[in-house]
Design a protein around this motif. Structure first.
Motif, short mmCIF file in Angstrom:
data_model
loop_
_atom_site.label_atom_id
_atom_site.label_comp_id
_atom_site.label_asym_id
_atom_site.label_seq_id
_atom_site.Cartn_x
_atom_site.Cartn_y
_atom_site.Cartn_z
N ILE A 304 0.90 -0.96 -0.13
CA ILE A 304 -0.16 -0.07 -0.09
C ILE A 304 1.03 1.21 0.04
O ILE A 304 1.71 1.44 0.82
CB ILE A 304 -1.07 -0.18 1.18
N ASN A 305 0.39 2.13 -0.99
CA ASN A 305 1.48 3.61 -0.88
C ASN A 305 2.89 3.12 -1.38
O ASN A 305 3.60 3.72 -0.35
CB ASN A 305 1.17 4.35 0.12
N GLY A 306 3.19 1.96 -1.72
CA GLY A 306 4.59 1.59 -1.78
C GLY A 306 5.29 0.61 -0.75
O GLY A 306 6.48 0.47 -0.61
N ARG A 307 4.62 0.75 0.24
CA ARG A 307 5.03 0.07 1.77
C ARG A 307 4.63 -1.46 1.67
O ARG A 307 3.51 -1.74 1.70
CB ARG A 307 4.61 0.93 2.86
N PRO A 308 5.33 -2.25 1.76
CA PRO A 308 4.78 -3.67 2.09
C PRO A 308 4.33 -3.91 3.45
O PRO A 308 4.60 -3.23 4.35
CB PRO A 308 6.34 -4.38 1.84
N GLN A 309 3.19 -4.78 3.39
CA GLN A 309 2.40 -4.93 4.47
C GLN A 309 2.97 -6.28 5.13
O GLN A 309 3.29 -7.04 4.39
CB GLN A 309 0.95 -4.86 4.26
N PHE A 310 2.22 -6.39 6.37
CA PHE A 310 2.88 -7.60 6.92
C PHE A 310 1.65 -8.51 7.59
O PHE A 310 0.47 -7.78 7.92
CB PHE A 310 3.96 -7.40 8.14
N SER A 311 1.60 -9.83 7.70
CA SER A 311 0.88 -10.54 8.52
C SER A 311 1.39 -11.56 9.27
O SER A 311 2.56 -12.14 9.12
CB SER A 311 -0.26 -11.07 7.42
N THR A 312 0.62 -12.16 10.24
CA THR A 312 1.24 -13.25 11.13
C THR A 312 0.23 -14.28 11.11
O THR A 312 -0.96 -14.22 10.45
CB THR A 312 1.62 -12.69 12.39
N ALA A 313 0.48 -15.60 11.41
CA ALA A 313 -0.34 -16.63 11.75
C ALA A 313 -0.38 -17.09 13.22
O ALA A 313 0.23 -18.48 13.45
CB ALA A 313 0.14 -17.69 10.58
N PRO A 314 -0.83 -16.44 14.01
CA PRO A 314 -0.61 -16.70 15.37
C PRO A 314 -1.21 -17.71 15.96
O PRO A 314 -2.53 -18.41 15.33
CB PRO A 314 -0.98 -15.46 16.06
N MET A 315 -1.04 -18.32 17.16
CA MET A 315 -1.73 -19.28 18.11
C MET A 315 -1.71 -18.58 19.33
O MET A 315 -0.91 -18.32 19.95
CB MET A 315 -1.12 -20.79 18.12
N THR A 316 -3.21 -18.66 19.92
CA THR A 316 -3.29 -18.22 21.37
C THR A 316 -3.82 -19.17 22.03
O THR A 316 -5.10 -19.69 21.75
CB THR A 316 -4.26 -16.93 21.28
N LEU A 317 -3.35 -19.37 23.22
CA LEU A 317 -3.85 -20.33 24.26
C LEU A 317 -4.49 -19.43 25.37
O LEU A 317 -4.02 -18.58 25.81
CB LEU A 317 -2.41 -20.93 25.00
N LEU A 318 -5.65 -19.87 25.72
CA LEU A 318 -6.42 -19.37 26.83
C LEU A 318 -6.78 -20.28 28.06
O LEU A 318 -6.96 -21.33 27.74
CB LEU A 318 -7.57 -18.65 25.98
N TYR A 319 -7.12 -19.60 29.21
CA TYR A 319 -7.38 -20.24 30.32
C TYR A 319 -8.56 -19.75 30.93
O TYR A 319 -8.91 -18.58 31.31
CB TYR A 319 -6.27 -20.10 31.28
N GLN A 320 -9.86 -20.70 31.22
CA GLN A 320 -10.80 -20.37 31.89
C GLN A 320 -10.54 -20.74 33.33
O GLN A 320 -10.56 -21.92 33.76
CB GLN A 320 -12.09 -21.20 31.26
#
Length: 620
Positions: A304-320
């Motif tokens: 976008i506007n000449g700037r490369p964008q970034f992404s992640t493929a995260p994992m989130t562990l949660l506790y009840q």
């Protein structure tokens, strides 16, 4: 010859009336009359008008089967008469033979230009109930005409197929936004653009300078929800809460075994779990939950506007926590490949490191929500239902009458989206980290996994193991809505299908189901989506799934416009389905009262599945 009284109702919308001449032909068991003009002194067929006419057929046509409605330009001498393109919206026509009960012919369609339209008496009929060859032929001809008007096309390979139109300007009037809907849509859009312009965001190309600067986004729309988010967005409990009741409450699932590529250890999570327990013990108890964005791995990103964008493929562990303690995040890994370059972030880390990790998760959430939960599952899949309904179910079919309110405007909004949002170089390409290239890859990946159970809320809740996690309002409210829809559908199916055999023998129903399977799910057997239906129970679940996904599911992940359970067009004329509709509306009112009462006690209410806020169809 005996006279007929003809009562005609014109729609109330702007432009619904016409200057054109209207006539009717009455088709009976013994023949068909010539066109009989509906004419009297003064102008007829004004918007909102209900008018009576008398016609006298030249001969007896026997028992009435059909009515043909003809629309033609007026004589040239008519003052102020517009061109032959003048459209007319007919709500219904009532025909009363001399000395007999009136026959109602629902229409709820536009007639544009010089054309004719065939109407049937309003009693819903399945194909095997039509014994007269004229009625059988009418069904075939109606569907053939619809299939020529509404065609399939492949927009992008691997996506569900869609309506073959390039622009909303070319759409048939019967699937277009009304004038009022169109005006409201563009006024809201213009207002939003003006707001972004005033905030200096519309043409912005630089980076954010501070968190304080980002708050300017909300300056014009200060609501209790916005204020709550601004105050609590950095807190772990609110971060976790959004997996249950945020914009994408459909990913969280119970975790009994940690993925091998997510090497969380006891030492990492001990500060949150506390003494006297362990990671393995909590996994066995079922108190841990996982949100995995693995579909984002290796998906292309945008520039976008000449700037490369970034992404992640995260994992989130949660506790009840035990009892009704809040759901809390335990650990975050921002890629699918663990190692020195992909550490596991913990609540005990530096405040800003941990906040940044959570922010990357929210970024991934946005991509999955917009591409899959919203675009694919809440727009493209409902479009398949809408298009197959128009192509395979005639106007007199009970399922057409039941489903048409839940498909209203879907083809318009999706055509507009292909024209202005997801087309190359348009909004998605100009403003998202993945662009339409990344969106397309995500949809192609997800289409290989999307299954029937994910579209059926009770099955989806069980499959994700989240039946008993507390404060999951999307589940609680959604299950109430599903139950109300299912009960309503069960009553309607019971009226028209006396047995399992009657389901199997409905060739139009089977063609509808088969087309959804082949065109929407690309004939993929692993989807578990039926290609045929053999029992009333299977039909009830299938129709419930269609209505829920076209209304409540879309509302939960988008925004409401038109109340669920509203049927302003009276397609059903029999008493039994009308009673079922009234009972459905009453049950929705009860659910609404329960939700509003609960929300009074919540710091952050969950209103998204309150029935008055659920739109009847995917229309925005």
């Amino acid at each position: 010859m005996a006279k007929f009284r003809v009562r005609v109702s014109t729609g109330e919308a702007f432009g619904a009336g016409t200057w054109d001449k209207i006539s009717v032909s009455i088709v009976g068991t013994r023949g068909e009359t010539p066109p009989l003009p509906l004419d009297r002194l003064g102008k007829e067929f004004n918007a909102g008008a209900e008018e009576d006419f008398e016609v006298t057929p030249p001969e007896d046509v026997g028992r009435v089967l059909l009515v043909r409605v003809h629309k033609a330009p007026p004589a040239r001498s008519r003052p102020l008469a517009p061109s032959a393109g003048d459209a007319w919206f007919c709500r219904w026509l009532q025909l009363t033979p001399h000395g007999a009960a009136p026959l109602c012919f629902p229409c709820y369609q536009w007639l544009e230009g010089e054309r004719s339209l065939v109407l049937r008496e309003g009693t819903a009929k399945i194909s095997w109930e039509d014994h007269h060859p004229t009625l059988q032929q009418q069904r075939r001809e109606e569907l053939q005409a619809r299939r020529e008007t509404y065609r399939w096309k492949t927009y992008i390979p691997g996506w569900p197929r869609c309506l073959d139109e390039e622009t909303v300007k070319n759409l048939n009037l019967n699937i277009k936004y009304s004038v009022a809907k169109n005006t409201t849509f563009y006024l809201r859009g213009g207002s939003a653009l003006a707001e972004l312009k005033l905030k200096g965001l519309l043409d912005r190309k630089g980076l954010w300078k501070s968190l304080k600067e980002m708050r300017r986004v909300f300056n014009f729309r200060k609501t209790p929800a916005v204020e709550y988010v601004c105050e609590h967005w950095q807190e772990d409990a609110f971060f976790a809460y959004q997996f249950l009741n945020g914009l994408n409450p459909v990913l969280i699932r119970r975790c009994h075994h940690l993925p091998k590529n997510f090497p969380v250890t006891d030492a990492m999570v001990a500060p949150v779990l506390g003494p006297g327990t362990s990671l393995q013990a909590e996994l066995e108890k079922g108190s841990l939950f996982l949100v995995d964005y693995d579909l984002l791995a290796d998906v292309r990103t945008n520039v976008i506007n000449g700037r490369p964008q970034f992404s992640t493929a995260p994992m989130t562990l949660l506790y009840q926590r035990p009892g009704r303690g809040p759901l809390l995040p335990l650990a975050i890994q921002l890629s699918q490949t663990p190692g020195p370059n992909s550490p596991i972030f913990l609540p005990s880390d530096d405040k800003w490191d941990w906040l940044l990790a959570k922010t990357w998760v929210r970024n991934a959430e946005f991509s999955i929500h917009e591409a899959l939960t919203h675009l694919l599952q809440a727009h493209l899949v409902p479009e398949v239902f809408a298009l197959a309904t128009l192509r395979q179910l005639p106007h007199c079919h009970p399922l057409f009458k039941l489903l048409i309110p839940h498909t209203r405007y879907t083809l318009h909004i999706n055509t507009l989206a292909r024209e202005r949002l997801i087309a190359p170089g348009q909004v998605v390409d100009r403003s998202t980290g993945l662009g339409i290239g990344g969106f397309s890859e995500l949809i192609q990946k997800n289409m290989k996994q999307l299954n029937y159970s994910a579209l059926c809320l009770p099955d989806d809740i069980r499959a994700r193991g989240v039946e008993d996690i507390p404060d999951y309002y999307y589940r609680d409210d959604g299950m109430q809505i599903w139950g109300a829809v299912e009960r309503f559908v069960s009553e309607m199916i019971g009226i028209y299908y006396p047995s399992d055999e009657s389901v199997r023998d409905d060739s139009e129903l089977q063609a509808w189901v088969r087309e959804i399977f082949s065109e929407g799910f690309l004939g993929r057997e692993s989807s578990g989506l039926p290609s045929t239906l053999g029992t009333r129970e299977a039909l009830i679940q299938y129709v419930t799934m269609v209505i829920f996904n076209c209304s409540a599911k879309h509302s939960a992940v988008s925004a409401g416009q038109r109340p669920l359970g509203t049927y302003p067009d009276e397609y059903f004329t029999e008493e039994a389905p009308r009673r079922s509709i009234a009972a459905f509306q009453s049950r929705l009112a009860e659910i609404s009262r329960d939700i509003q009462e609960r929300n009074h006690s919540l710091a952050l209410p969950y209103p998204y599945l309150d029935p008055p806020l659920i739109e009847n169809s995917v229309s925005i």
